[in-house]
Design an enzyme around this catalytic site. Sequence first.
Site, PDB file in Angstrom:
ATOM      1  CG  HIS A 163      33.665  46.062  37.690  1.00 53.38           C
ATOM      2  ND1 HIS A 163      34.432  46.055  38.837  1.00 53.38           N
ATOM      3  CD2 HIS A 163      32.421  46.470  38.081  1.00 53.38           C
ATOM      4  CE1 HIS A 163      33.697  46.430  39.871  1.00 53.38           C
ATOM      5  NE2 HIS A 163      32.478  46.688  39.445  1.00 53.38           N
TER       6      HIS A 163
HETATM    7  O1  RIB Z   1      31.852  42.100  39.900  1.00 51.62           O
HETATM    8  C1  RIB Z   1      31.802  42.879  38.721  1.00 51.62           C
HETATM    9  C2  RIB Z   1      31.377  42.058  37.562  1.00 51.62           C
HETATM   10  O2  RIB Z   1      30.069  41.533  37.803  1.00 51.62           O
HETATM   11  C3  RIB Z   1      31.257  42.869  36.257  1.00 51.62           C
HETATM   12  O3  RIB Z   1      31.521  42.040  35.165  1.00 51.62           O
HETATM   13  C4  RIB Z   1      29.813  43.277  36.255  1.00 51.62           C
HETATM   14  O4  RIB Z   1      29.304  43.494  34.940  1.00 51.62           O
HETATM   15  C5  RIB Z   1      29.152  42.062  36.846  1.00 51.62           C
HETATM   16  O5  RIB Z   1      28.996  41.107  35.798  1.00 51.62           O
END
Ligand code: RIB
Length: 313
Positions: free
Chosen positions: A243
């Site tokens: 992500h």
């Molecule tokens: O949903 C994914 C996000 O939530 C990413 O930033 C992960 O690190 C968590 O913080």
Amino acid sequence: MSARKIIIDTDPGQDDAVAVLLALASPEDISVLGITCVAGNVPLDLTARNARMVCELAGKTDIPVFAGCDRPIAGALITAEHVHGRTGLDGPDLPMPKMPLRDRHAVDFIIDTLRTNPPGTVTLCALGPLTNLATAFEKAPDIVERVQEIVLMGGAYFEVGNITPAAEFNIHVDPEAAAKVFSAGMSLVVMPLDVTHKALVTRGRNDAIRALATPVAIAVAEMTDFFERFDKAKYGSEGAPLHDPCVIAYLLRPDLFSGRHVNVEIETVSPLTRGMTVADWWGVTDRAPNALFVGDLDANGFFALLTERLSRY
Ligand code: RIB
Ligand code: CA
């Protein structure tokens, strides 16, 4: 061209860690002015510890790290140990940090940095709940127009939620903060699950990183090995979605990404959909577009970039 000045606001988190490593591997493109930590994946004491562990892994102990908000603007903190492990950085066995936290609160560092740099020259890269950013904008409204751009990981639309049926984790933890950031009126680039779920660390991609055989690369491979178990079980995907590195990769190679400039509003009221990012993808309202909502990426190009930059350590 001079390096782009950024502040990374983060809740490490294995994927946050890879994002920080990607940024710190690219000093000719990115100047990390500081790392501000927020409660999210795990409580603040752990995110602030993990951020320093990653800086030491990168050999960049000169990067100032600040602790910020330990809870959302409203409501109780929601964490994600079920995804990231108890420490938030489960996987590699990294040493406890020696570098200290800086004394200033993260919110004050964000305010001071925006006030002391020329307007439009500092980008905020948000990798966790938006509590620090929203609190800074609330405390010092004058800084809003000084922000060059916000590039954040958060939200979901066609991909739906990952922490509730409707909401992505970062936004769901602090919807009030997200609503303030999304309505602030500055240039906003959003990396939702719609695109990050296409940045999957498949076995081959992780093996290519592990084959670099450096302490950083091995740590990244071990983080991914741990991090992927949850998503593979939940989605049956080929690997973990990276992500947060999408945020930094966008700064380095925006051509790898594509999206649409649309209106995105945040649901803050309904318990059923709290934290949902309501993207007017088809322009059916008269709400003004406020974000570049990214939906696609060149995944092979993304991993080639990531692997090449990690090879520099
Ligand atoms: O949903 C994914 C996000 O939530 C990413 O930033 C992960 O690190 C968590 O913080
Ligand atoms: Ca994160």
